[in-house]
Write a protein that holds these residues in place. Structure first.
Motif, PDB file in Angstrom:
ATOM      1  N   SER A 129      37.529  36.770  42.155  1.00 60.45           N
ATOM      2  CA  SER A 129      37.097  36.350  43.492  1.00 60.45           C
ATOM      3  C   SER A 129      37.141  37.520  44.474  1.00 60.45           C
ATOM      4  CB  SER A 129      37.988  35.216  44.015  1.00 60.45           C
ATOM      5  OG  SER A 129      37.821  34.058  43.235  1.00 60.45           O
ATOM      6  N   ALA A 130      38.079  38.417  44.277  1.00 59.44           N
ATOM      7  CA  ALA A 130      38.177  39.609  45.122  1.00 59.44           C
ATOM      8  C   ALA A 130      37.259  40.715  44.633  1.00 59.44           C
ATOM      9  CB  ALA A 130      39.623  40.105  45.143  1.00 59.44           C
ATOM     10  N   LEU A 131      37.152  40.845  43.326  1.00 62.72           N
ATOM     11  CA  LEU A 131      36.439  41.983  42.742  1.00 62.72           C
ATOM     12  C   LEU A 131      34.916  41.852  42.804  1.00 62.72           C
ATOM     13  CD1 LEU A 131      36.936  44.687  41.344  1.00 62.72           C
ATOM     14  CD2 LEU A 131      36.958  43.474  39.156  1.00 62.72           C
ATOM     15  N   VAL A 132      34.392  40.660  42.612  1.00 60.77           N
ATOM     16  CA  VAL A 132      32.931  40.495  42.608  1.00 60.77           C
ATOM     17  C   VAL A 132      32.303  40.951  43.921  1.00 60.77           C
ATOM     18  CG1 VAL A 132      31.066  38.779  42.552  1.00 60.77           C
ATOM     19  CG2 VAL A 132      32.807  38.804  40.749  1.00 60.77           C
ATOM     20  N   PRO A 133      32.827  40.541  45.094  1.00 61.64           N
ATOM     21  CA  PRO A 133      32.220  41.060  46.330  1.00 61.64           C
ATOM     22  C   PRO A 133      32.284  42.587  46.425  1.00 61.64           C
ATOM     23  CG  PRO A 133      33.638  39.207  46.828  1.00 61.64           C
ATOM     24  CD  PRO A 133      33.857  39.543  45.384  1.00 61.64           C
ATOM     25  N   LEU A 134      33.377  43.182  45.979  1.00 61.38           N
ATOM     26  CA  LEU A 134      33.486  44.638  46.012  1.00 61.38           C
ATOM     27  C   LEU A 134      32.436  45.277  45.119  1.00 61.38           C
ATOM     28  CD1 LEU A 134      34.838  47.280  46.825  1.00 61.38           C
ATOM     29  CD2 LEU A 134      36.471  46.923  44.942  1.00 61.38           C
TER      30      LEU A 134
ATOM     31  N   GLY B 167      38.103  31.634  47.051  1.00 63.22           N
ATOM     32  CA  GLY B 167      38.548  31.688  45.654  1.00 63.22           C
ATOM     33  C   GLY B 167      39.960  32.235  45.521  1.00 63.22           C
ATOM     34  N   ILE B 168      40.260  33.261  46.306  1.00 60.60           N
ATOM     35  CA  ILE B 168      41.615  33.834  46.266  1.00 60.60           C
ATOM     36  C   ILE B 168      42.640  32.786  46.692  1.00 60.60           C
ATOM     37  CG2 ILE B 168      43.157  35.521  47.364  1.00 60.60           C
ATOM     38  CD1 ILE B 168      40.637  37.370  47.540  1.00 60.60           C
ATOM     39  N   LEU B 169      42.330  32.065  47.755  1.00 60.42           N
ATOM     40  CA  LEU B 169      43.272  31.050  48.253  1.00 60.42           C
ATOM     41  C   LEU B 169      43.418  29.881  47.285  1.00 60.42           C
ATOM     42  CD1 LEU B 169      42.239  31.077  52.015  1.00 60.42           C
ATOM     43  CD2 LEU B 169      44.245  32.167  50.959  1.00 60.42           C
ATOM     44  N   VAL B 170      42.314  29.489  46.656  1.00 61.46           N
ATOM     45  CA  VAL B 170      42.358  28.381  45.688  1.00 61.46           C
ATOM     46  C   VAL B 170      43.169  28.769  44.455  1.00 61.46           C
ATOM     47  CG1 VAL B 170      40.937  27.036  44.068  1.00 61.46           C
ATOM     48  CG2 VAL B 170      40.235  27.269  46.459  1.00 61.46           C
TER      49      VAL B 170
END
Length: 168
Positions: free
Chosen positions: A42-47, A95-98
């Motif tokens: 969830s963090a990596l895909v946007p990056l 996604g990170i929070l979920v």
């Protein structure tokens, strides 16, 4: 400029590939479970998306730098990316929070990756943040527009046909 843009473009693409390889080969095997993996992606895909878009932008810009404005079609695509990337960052945060990781170290890593994605987005679509370290503190406060934003501003829209009937 073309040589500089080549270095910037290949550098961003190499960075994206490096992040993906490190995540798959080194980080994923050490994660506690599927929720941790989901949080990381969830963090990596946007990056990865922002880095790949940036790399493609620099490589494509080699065809118009110092010659012409950014082509209208390319500008249109990057205007869509500007909005879509912000939505993707928001979805990544959700996604990170979920799937919040149980381990503090994993949570810190996931948040750091997401924050880096936000910084990259800001650097390309909002305000220039990347400067040589020797000038960073004196220059970043000037709130300069990123090169991509300047290219978007100078890209001329296609002229409207005068022979087309008025829709009203």
């Amino acid at each position: 400029m073309r040589g500089r843009y080549l270095k910037l473009g290949t550098g961003e693409l190499a960075a994206a590939a490096s992040f993906a390889v490190v995540a798959v080969a080194l980080v994923m095997p050490r994660l506690a479970g599927p929720d941790d993996s989901a949080a990381l992606w969830s963090a990596l895909v946007p990056l990865l998306v922002v880095l790949v878009q940036a790399g493609v932008y620099w490589l494509a810009a080699r065809s118009w730098v110092e010659r012409a404005p950014m082509p209208v079609a390319v500008a249109g695509v990057y205007r869509v990316f500007r909005i879509a990337d912000a939505v993707l960052l928001g979805a990544g945060l959700v996604g990170i929070l979920v799937w919040w990781p149980d381990q503090a170290g994993t949570a810190l890593l996931v948040v750091a990756v997401w924050l880096f994605a936000v910084v990259e987005y800001l650097n390309y679509f909002v305000v220039r943040l990347a400067y040589p370290l020797s000038r960073w503190f004196t220059t970043v406060g000037q709130w300069r527009a990123p090169q991509l934003v300047r290219d978007l501003r100078t890209s001329a829209p296609a002229p409207r046909s005068r022979n087309r009937p008025d829709p009203s």
